[in-house]
Scaffold this active site. Structure first.
Site, short mmCIF file in Angstrom:
data_model
loop_
_atom_site.label_atom_id
_atom_site.label_comp_id
_atom_site.label_asym_id
_atom_site.label_seq_id
_atom_site.Cartn_x
_atom_site.Cartn_y
_atom_site.Cartn_z
N LYS A 1 0.83 -1.21 0.00
CA LYS A 1 0.00 0.00 0.00
C LYS A 1 0.87 1.27 0.00
CE LYS A 1 -3.77 -2.27 2.52
NZ LYS A 1 -4.66 -2.15 3.70
N TYR B 1 -12.54 -2.13 -3.03
CA TYR B 1 -12.99 -2.26 -1.63
C TYR B 1 -14.52 -2.16 -1.51
CZ TYR B 1 -8.32 -2.19 0.51
OH TYR B 1 -7.05 -2.51 0.94
N PHE C 1 -15.04 3.57 8.01
CA PHE C 1 -13.68 3.94 7.59
C PHE C 1 -13.51 3.98 6.06
CE2 PHE C 1 -13.67 -0.68 8.50
CZ PHE C 1 -13.24 -1.20 7.28
N ARG D 1 -1.37 -14.36 4.45
CA ARG D 1 -2.03 -13.74 5.61
C ARG D 1 -1.16 -13.89 6.87
NH1 ARG D 1 -7.16 -12.20 5.44
NH2 ARG D 1 -7.78 -13.05 7.46
N THR E 1 -4.93 -7.40 10.82
CA THR E 1 -5.20 -6.09 10.20
C THR E 1 -4.66 -4.94 11.05
OG1 THR E 1 -7.24 -6.99 9.27
CG2 THR E 1 -7.05 -4.59 9.33
N ARG F 1 2.94 -6.42 9.34
CA ARG F 1 2.14 -5.34 9.92
C ARG F 1 2.62 -4.99 11.33
NH1 ARG F 1 -3.52 -7.68 7.56
NH2 ARG F 1 -3.75 -6.30 5.76
N ASN G 1 -1.59 -0.08 7.22
CA ASN G 1 -1.05 -1.37 7.64
C ASN G 1 -0.18 -2.04 6.57
OD1 ASN G 1 -3.12 -2.04 5.94
ND2 ASN G 1 -4.24 -3.30 7.41
N HIS H 1 -1.91 -5.59 1.81
CA HIS H 1 -3.24 -6.20 1.71
C HIS H 1 -3.09 -7.62 1.21
CE1 HIS H 1 -7.44 -6.86 0.60
NE2 HIS H 1 -6.94 -7.42 -0.49
N GLU I 1 -10.37 -10.37 -6.65
CA GLU I 1 -9.32 -9.35 -6.56
C GLU I 1 -8.25 -9.52 -7.64
OE1 GLU I 1 -7.89 -9.39 -2.53
OE2 GLU I 1 -9.77 -8.56 -1.74
P1 CMP Z 1 -7.18 -4.51 4.23
O1 CMP Z 1 -6.74 -5.86 4.66
O2 CMP Z 1 -6.66 -4.00 2.93
O3 CMP Z 1 -8.77 -4.49 4.19
C1 CMP Z 1 -9.53 -3.31 4.37
C2 CMP Z 1 -8.69 -2.18 4.86
O4 CMP Z 1 -9.43 -1.18 5.53
C3 CMP Z 1 -7.72 -2.68 5.92
O5 CMP Z 1 -6.74 -3.48 5.36
C4 CMP Z 1 -7.27 -1.37 6.52
O6 CMP Z 1 -6.34 -0.68 5.70
C5 CMP Z 1 -8.60 -0.64 6.54
N1 CMP Z 1 -9.32 -0.85 7.79
C6 CMP Z 1 -9.86 -1.97 8.26
N2 CMP Z 1 -10.47 -1.78 9.44
C7 CMP Z 1 -10.30 -0.50 9.71
C8 CMP Z 1 -10.71 0.32 10.79
N3 CMP Z 1 -11.41 -0.17 11.81
N4 CMP Z 1 -10.38 1.61 10.74
C9 CMP Z 1 -9.69 2.11 9.69
N5 CMP Z 1 -9.28 1.37 8.63
C10 CMP Z 1 -9.58 0.09 8.65
#
Ligand code: CMP
Length: 138
Positions: free
Chosen positions: A9, A49, A57, A85, A91, A102, A112, A115, A126
């Site tokens: 990212k 997304y 968010f 993963r 996450t 992460r 983070n 992805h 995806e």
């Molecule tokens: P990702 O695994 O790419 O999937 C969705 C993304 O949304 C996640 O990683 C984070 O970058 C973001 N995300 C998920 N949960 C939250 C949250 N509670 N607050 C802000 N961003 C989030």
């Protein structure tokens, strides 16, 4: 044998972590079978997304994902989805297991670094969202 989508990212790209992330992928024995560096536009990021469109968010996530370059990769190998993963960690970097990408490099639940697809169905969606058949080296 399966495939998963991995993204480095904008926070990972701008922090100079592309090489470190790819090193971990290769050391894990996952094969990168397609890869592209690009900058997503808003429409692309929103479509990617889509499942999160009603989350609080969402708008912040989209702004972040289009704020800089990303590296898109397709990883292939036995249990590729789960292995990627595991390398990423949870996450939220604060909850991610020590030693994961992460935990070591993430700065917030949003920023983070990476992805990964979370299921076989989402991996298919995806991967096809960003890549076509002729993009793959095998
Ligand atoms: P990702 O695994 O790419 O999937 C969705 C993304 O949304 C996640 O990683 C984070 O970058 C973001 N995300 C998920 N949960 C939250 C949250 N509670 N607050 C802000 N961003 C989030």
């Amino acid at each position: 044998m399966n495939r998963t989508l991995a993204i480095i990212k904008p926070d990972g790209v701008s922090a100079g972590l592309i090489g470190e992330v790819i090193k971990r992928i290769e050391q894990e024995g996952l094969r990168i079978v397609a890869m592209r560096m690009t900058k997503l536009d808003r429409r692309q990021a929103e479509g990617f997304y889509y499942v999160h469109r009603s989350k609080p968010f969402f708008n912040s996530l989209i702004d972040y994902m289009i704020s800089g370059g990303v590296v898109l990769m397709v990883l292939q190998g036995h249990d590729a989805i789960d292995r990627w993963r595991k390398l990423m960690g949870a996450t939220d970097p604060k909850k991610a297991e020590a030693g994961t990408i992460r935990a070591e490099m993430g700065t917030s639940i949003e920023r983070n670094v990476v992805h990964g697809s979370d299921s076989p169905d989402s991996a298919v969606y995806e991967i096809n969202y960003f890549f076509k058949g002729t993009d793959f080296i095998e």
